[in-house]
Structure formats: structure tokens, C-alpha cells
Design a protein around this motif. Structure first.
Motif, short mmCIF file in Angstrom:
data_model
loop_
_atom_site.label_atom_id
_atom_site.label_comp_id
_atom_site.label_asym_id
_atom_site.label_seq_id
_atom_site.Cartn_x
_atom_site.Cartn_y
_atom_site.Cartn_z
N LYS A 11 2.37 12.88 -1.42
CA LYS A 11 1.39 12.71 -0.27
C LYS A 11 0.95 11.19 -0.06
CE LYS A 11 -2.03 15.65 0.25
NZ LYS A 11 -2.98 17.20 -0.33
N ASP A 12 1.16 10.14 -1.13
CA ASP A 12 0.81 8.87 -0.90
C ASP A 12 1.88 8.59 -0.40
OD1 ASP A 12 -1.24 6.86 -0.85
OD2 ASP A 12 -0.59 6.90 -3.08
N LEU A 13 1.88 8.18 1.33
CA LEU A 13 2.83 7.56 1.73
C LEU A 13 3.20 6.40 1.44
CD1 LEU A 13 4.26 10.69 3.58
CD2 LEU A 13 5.07 10.01 1.10
N PRO A 14 3.60 5.52 1.32
CA PRO A 14 3.51 3.98 2.34
C PRO A 14 3.23 4.17 2.94
CG PRO A 14 6.09 4.26 1.26
CD PRO A 14 5.67 5.35 1.03
N SER A 15 1.64 3.33 3.43
CA SER A 15 1.18 3.22 5.01
C SER A 15 1.66 2.90 5.71
CB SER A 15 -0.25 2.55 4.59
OG SER A 15 -1.02 3.46 3.87
N ASN A 16 2.44 1.34 5.23
CA ASN A 16 3.29 0.66 6.03
C ASN A 16 4.74 1.25 6.88
OD1 ASN A 16 4.69 0.40 3.68
ND2 ASN A 16 5.19 -1.67 4.39
N GLN A 17 5.15 2.01 6.64
CA GLN A 17 6.32 3.25 6.88
C GLN A 17 6.18 3.84 7.63
OE1 GLN A 17 9.63 3.40 4.88
NE2 GLN A 17 9.32 2.46 2.52
N LEU A 18 5.05 4.31 6.81
CA LEU A 18 4.47 5.74 8.31
C LEU A 18 3.68 4.78 9.30
CD1 LEU A 18 1.66 7.50 6.09
CD2 LEU A 18 3.69 8.32 6.83
N HIS A 19 3.20 3.45 9.33
CA HIS A 19 2.96 2.80 11.13
C HIS A 19 4.29 2.46 11.41
CE1 HIS A 19 1.92 -0.94 13.37
NE2 HIS A 19 0.91 -0.11 13.48
N MET A 36 -6.70 -0.80 9.56
CA MET A 36 -5.99 0.24 10.38
C MET A 36 -4.93 0.71 9.41
SD MET A 36 -6.79 3.16 11.83
CE MET A 36 -5.89 4.55 12.22
N ILE A 37 -3.64 -0.19 9.49
CA ILE A 37 -2.59 0.68 9.35
C ILE A 37 -2.68 0.30 7.74
CG2 ILE A 37 -0.37 -1.07 8.41
CD1 ILE A 37 -0.38 -2.73 10.98
N ASN A 38 -3.18 0.18 6.80
CA ASN A 38 -3.41 0.82 5.01
C ASN A 38 -4.19 2.06 5.25
OD1 ASN A 38 -2.22 -2.18 4.07
ND2 ASN A 38 -4.52 -3.04 4.57
N LYS A 39 -4.73 2.55 6.13
CA LYS A 39 -5.52 4.26 6.37
C LYS A 39 -3.99 4.68 6.83
CE LYS A 39 -9.54 2.33 6.48
NZ LYS A 39 -11.29 1.85 7.28
N TYR A 40 -3.30 4.34 7.53
CA TYR A 40 -2.02 5.38 7.70
C TYR A 40 -1.83 6.52 6.51
CZ TYR A 40 -0.73 4.42 12.07
OH TYR A 40 -1.28 3.70 14.11
N ASN A 41 -2.22 6.79 5.31
CA ASN A 41 -1.91 7.56 4.83
C ASN A 41 -2.58 8.41 4.44
OD1 ASN A 41 -3.29 5.75 3.40
ND2 ASN A 41 -1.35 6.20 1.60
N LEU A 59 11.70 5.60 4.30
CA LEU A 59 10.73 7.02 5.47
C LEU A 59 11.33 7.17 6.55
CD1 LEU A 59 8.80 9.06 5.09
CD2 LEU A 59 6.96 7.75 6.31
N VAL A 60 12.15 8.47 6.96
CA VAL A 60 13.24 8.11 8.37
C VAL A 60 11.96 9.67 8.61
CG1 VAL A 60 15.36 7.34 7.21
CG2 VAL A 60 14.79 9.83 6.64
N GLY A 61 11.53 10.11 8.27
CA GLY A 61 11.32 11.83 9.02
C GLY A 61 9.81 12.10 7.98
N VAL A 62 9.28 13.03 8.25
CA VAL A 62 7.55 13.41 7.95
C VAL A 62 7.20 14.40 8.36
CG1 VAL A 62 5.70 11.86 8.59
CG2 VAL A 62 5.25 12.60 6.29
N VAL A 63 6.36 15.70 8.01
CA VAL A 63 5.37 16.60 8.16
C VAL A 63 4.47 16.12 7.37
CG1 VAL A 63 6.65 18.04 7.72
CG2 VAL A 63 5.37 18.40 9.98
N ARG A 64 2.82 16.76 7.49
CA ARG A 64 1.96 17.07 7.07
C ARG A 64 1.74 18.63 7.61
NH1 ARG A 64 -3.70 15.61 8.66
NH2 ARG A 64 -3.35 14.38 11.22
N VAL A 65 1.22 19.70 6.57
CA VAL A 65 0.05 20.56 7.15
C VAL A 65 -1.35 20.52 7.03
CG1 VAL A 65 0.60 23.44 6.50
CG2 VAL A 65 2.81 21.43 7.30
#
Length: 143
Positions: A11-19, A36-41, A59-65
Motif C-alpha cells: 500500500k506504500d506506493l511511491p508518492s512521486n509515481q502516484l502523482h 502535497m506530492i509527498n502526501k499522495y500515498n 507504476l502503470v495502474g492502481v486502485v484503492r478500496v
């Protein structure tokens, strides 16, 4: 798509890649502050579970539930990098979610132009009298 690795334990994905994903799909204009970018995860860390899709180390895809694990599960932030869309990654992410709690009611809020994607997976529009209300997140609301 071949060579895509799905991970449901991290669950601890890289914030920069999420951004970068949020920018790529137009959910951010890219002007977020470094703080803010540092908090994307953080939303992902606080979700019930997260499934990510990786091509090599990208990281090419993600979903959270968010889920009570029995009655209701809600899909948030299904994102697939536009370069990888159309290869079944989004459908696979949703399938993996539903397999986690197959007896749960699954809910998703989306835009009208994207609803067909979810309908093709088996979601149905709620009744015509249903109302969805919200109070917007202050972090993403321009004042």
C-alpha cells in the motif's frame, strides 16, 4: 498485457509515481507543492486494500478500496497510465478487487462518460431516484 505485475500486498506506493499518474489522467494539473506530492500515498496507506499494476519498476495502474469487508466495498482512484490504457489493466484491477470480497456490494462513483467501462465489467446503474451527495475535499478545491 504481458509483463504487467499486479501487487495486492503493497500500500506504500511511491508518492512521486502516484502523482505522475494523477497528472497523466488529468486529475491534477501538476502544480501540486512538493509537500502535497509527498502526501499522495496517504489515502492509499489508509485504504482497506490497494492493488497496483507495474511494468518493470514503473507504476502503470492502481486502485484503492474502502470496505467493511462484508457488506459494502467502494472503489476509489482507479487509474491507468494513458500509455497503457486499452490493454485490460483497469479491468484486471477491478476483477482482483471483486475477487477479494466477492459477496460484498461494490460501489463506484464515476463520470457519465466512463460509466460504460464499469457496466461492461458487471456494474449496474443504481435506481433513478438515488442521490449521491458530497462535501468536496478542501485540498482539491480552489478557494
Amino acid at each position: 498485457m504481458e509483463n504487467i505485475i499486479y501487487n495486492s500486498t503493497k500500500k506504500d506506493l511511491p508518492s512521486n509515481q502516484l502523482h505522475k499518474l494523477f497528472v497523466a489522467v488529468g486529475w491534477s494539473d501538476g502544480s501540486d507543492s512538493p509537500e502535497m506530492i509527498n502526501k499522495y500515498n496517504i489515502p492509499f496507506l489508509n485504504s482497506t486494500f490497494v492493488i497496483s499494476a507495474w511494468y518493470n519498476k514503473k507504476l502503470v495502474g492502481v486502485v484503492r478500496v474502502l470496505s467493511d469487508k462484508i457488506f459494502r466495498s467502494i472503489i476509489y482512484d482507479l487509474i491507468v497510465d494513458p500509455e497503457f490504457q486499452g490493454n485490460g489493466i483497469g479491468s484486471e484491477l477491478i476483477k482482483l478487487c471483486i475477487n477479494k470480497y466477492p459477496n460484498s456490494e461494490w460501489l463506484v462513483e464515476t463520470k457519465e462518460n466512463i460509466a460504460g467501462f464499469y457496466e461492461n465489467i458487471g456494474f449496474k446503474m443504481c435506481g433513478k431516484d438515488d442521490v449521491f451527495l458530497n462535501i468536496p475535499c478542501k485540498l482539491f478545491t480552489k478557494i
